[in-house]
Design a protein around this motif. Structure first.
Motif, short mmCIF file in Angstrom:
data_model
loop_
_atom_site.label_atom_id
_atom_site.label_comp_id
_atom_site.label_asym_id
_atom_site.label_seq_id
_atom_site.Cartn_x
_atom_site.Cartn_y
_atom_site.Cartn_z
N ARG A 63 46.81 120.36 56.77
CA ARG A 63 46.15 121.39 55.82
C ARG A 63 46.41 122.78 56.10
NH1 ARG A 63 39.65 120.76 56.07
NH2 ARG A 63 39.94 122.24 57.64
N GLU A 86 46.70 115.69 48.06
CA GLU A 86 46.64 115.48 49.39
C GLU A 86 45.15 116.09 49.88
OE1 GLU A 86 49.23 116.68 53.17
OE2 GLU A 86 50.12 116.67 51.22
N TYR A 88 42.52 116.87 48.36
CA TYR A 88 41.29 115.90 47.62
C TYR A 88 41.25 114.61 48.41
CZ TYR A 88 40.43 119.02 43.79
OH TYR A 88 40.31 120.07 43.09
N GLY A 89 42.35 114.15 49.07
CA GLY A 89 42.27 112.84 49.70
C GLY A 89 42.55 111.81 48.76
N ILE A 90 43.30 111.99 47.79
CA ILE A 90 43.74 111.04 46.80
C ILE A 90 45.01 110.26 47.22
CG2 ILE A 90 44.53 110.64 44.46
CD1 ILE A 90 42.97 113.08 43.43
N ALA A 91 44.98 108.98 47.53
CA ALA A 91 46.07 108.33 48.03
C ALA A 91 46.96 107.86 47.02
CB ALA A 91 45.52 107.34 48.84
N ARG A 95 54.52 109.85 51.48
CA ARG A 95 54.34 111.28 52.36
C ARG A 95 55.62 111.92 52.09
NH1 ARG A 95 52.14 107.32 56.03
NH2 ARG A 95 49.74 107.72 56.63
N ASN A 134 37.89 122.85 50.34
CA ASN A 134 37.92 123.42 51.81
C ASN A 134 38.34 124.76 51.80
OD1 ASN A 134 36.80 121.15 53.13
ND2 ASN A 134 38.76 120.16 53.02
N SER A 163 42.69 105.44 43.38
CA SER A 163 42.39 106.28 44.46
C SER A 163 41.09 107.43 43.76
CB SER A 163 43.23 106.72 45.16
OG SER A 163 42.74 107.53 46.36
N ARG A 167 37.06 107.14 44.83
CA ARG A 167 36.74 108.34 45.50
C ARG A 167 35.50 109.06 44.64
NH1 ARG A 167 38.67 110.17 50.31
NH2 ARG A 167 37.81 112.31 49.83
N SER A 204 42.48 100.75 48.21
CA SER A 204 43.79 101.53 48.74
C SER A 204 45.06 101.14 47.88
CB SER A 204 43.89 100.85 49.95
OG SER A 204 44.41 99.18 49.88
N ASP A 256 45.88 100.85 58.37
CA ASP A 256 44.76 101.68 58.88
C ASP A 256 43.30 100.98 59.01
OD1 ASP A 256 46.56 103.82 58.85
OD2 ASP A 256 45.97 104.29 56.71
#
Length: 308
Positions: A63, A86, A88-91, A95, A134, A163, A167, A204, A256
Motif C-alpha cells: 500500500r 487491491e 479495496y480488498g477485492i480479490a 498477483r 485509506n 468478491s 464485501r 473466495s 489462507d
C-alpha cells in the motif's frame, strides 16, 4: 508546530511518506531534503516522494508503494484497474507487481514516470468516479469492477465481481447498471456474460473458480453456503457448494482459510458431523481448478454414487 513535527504528522497519515512539495511547504530547503536523502534519513520511493523511515526499517508495504506512485504523479492521479481493486480488498486477480495509475488528458502526456512498475494510463473519469481508500485516490468500486471485467478473462472477472459483492462494495442492483456503463466498449459482450454469473455468496476466488468448473462441466451446484442442521435445528456445518437432493457438499480449501492446524482440526470435526448426518464431502484446492475436467468429473462420480 515545527517542521519536524509537521513531517511526522503528514507521514503518519501517508504510510510514512512525504512529498518534496510537502517538505518545502513545511520549511525544509532543497538542500535540507538532499541532505536527509544523502545520509539515509529519508529514502526516495517514487519521483519526489520519500519514505521517512531510515534504511533499517522494514521494506515498504504494498500500500505504501501504491500511495507513493499516486503521490508522485500529482493531485489528479488515482489508482485504477487491479491496483484500485487491491486497495479495496477485492480479490480474484493474479498477483502482479505493476501499479496502475491514471491521469486525464494532457496531464498524462506530460507526466514523467521513473519507476518501471508504474503503468500510467491516460483516462478521463467523470466527476464522482474517484474516491479515497485509506487516503489514496482510486476509482470508486462500481467503476473499478466495470473496467476490470472488460480486461480480464472469465474466471478472474467473475471472481472479482463475486468478491466485490461479498464485501458489500457493490450491490446486485448496482451490477444491473454496469451494462449501460460499458456499452460499446471492447469486451462489453463478454463482460455482460460475467455479470450474469456473479454471485456474492462466494467467499473466495477459489469458491468462484470451483463453481465455474462445475458449471462448465454440466454439474452446477444448486446452492452456495449450504447450511446443514440436525433434527433439532443445530447447525452441523456450512458447505461452500451444495447439491441438496443428493446430500453432497464440495469444499474449496484455500491456504489462507484452511492452512493452520486449528483450521484443519475444525474442518475435520465439521466434516465428521456432516458425514455422520449422511452427507458426502468433497474437497478441492486451487491446483484442482487448473484442470478443467477434474472437479466436474469428481462431482459427477459422487452424484452417481449418491443416486445408486
Amino acid at each position: 508546530m515545527d517542521r519536524a513535527e509537521f513531517v511526522r504528522s503528514v507521514a503518519a497519515r501517508q504510510d510514512d511518506l512525504i512529498t518534496r512539495a510537502q517538505a518545502l511547504r513545511a520549511g525544509f530547503s532543497r538542500h535540507d531534503i538532499d541532505h536527509l536523502l544523502a545520509v539515509g534519513r529519508w529514502r526516495p520511493l517514487a519521483r519526489a516522494v520519500y519514505l521517512t523511515r531510515g534504511p533499517d526499517g522494514d521494506p515498504p508495504a504494498r500500500r505504501c508503494r501504491i500511495r507513493a506512485a499516486v503521490l508522485s504523479l500529482g493531485p489528479a492521479a488515482h489508482a485504477v484497474f487491479g491496483t484500485a481493486a487491491e486497495l479495496y480488498g477485492i480479490a480474484g486477480l493474479p498477483r502482479r507487481d505493476e501499479i496502475h495509475v491514471a491521469l486525464p488528458g494532457r496531464a498524462a502526456r506530460l507526466a514523467r514516470v521513473s519507476d518501471p512498475a508504474i503503468v500510467l494510463h491516460q483516462l478521463e473519469h467523470p466527476l464522482g468516479a474517484v474516491a479515497k481508500v485509506n487516503g489514496i485516490a482510486a476509482t470508486e468500486p462500481r467503476l473499478t469492477v466495470s473496467e476490470i471485467i472488460l480486461r480480464e478473462c472469465r474466471y478472474a472477472a467473475v471472481s472479482v465481481l463475486d468478491s466485490a459483492l461479498n464485501r458489500g462494495l457493490v450491490t446486485p442492483e448496482c451490477l444491473t447498471t454496469i451494462p449501460a456503463l460499458i456499452r460499446g466498449r471492447r469486451g462489453a459482450v463478454a463482460a455482460r456474460g460475467y455479470l450474469a454469473e456473479a454471485d456474492g455468496r462466494a467467499q473466495s476466488p477459489l469458491e468462484t473458480r470451483s463453481r465455474l468448473r462445475c458449471v462448465d462441466g454440466g454439474v452446477p451446484p444448486d446452492t452456495l453456503q449450504l447450511e446443514v442442521r440436525d433434527d433439532d435445528g443445530y447447525l452441523l456445518g456450512i458447505g461452500d457448494l451444495g447439491w441438496r437432493g443428493r446430500r453432497l457438499i464440495a469444499e474449496a480449501d484455500g491456504r489462507d482459510a484452511h492452512g493452520t492446524p486449528e483450521a484443519a482440526y475444525a474442518d475435520r470435526r465439521r466434516q465428521n458431523r456432516l458425514v455422520n448426518a449422511g452427507w458426502t464431502i468433497l474437497r478441492f484446492t486451487w491446483q484442482d481448478t487448473l484442470h478443467p475436467t477434474y472437479i466436474p468429473h469428481t462431482v459427477r462420480a459422487a452424484l452417481h454414487v449418491r443416486r445408486s
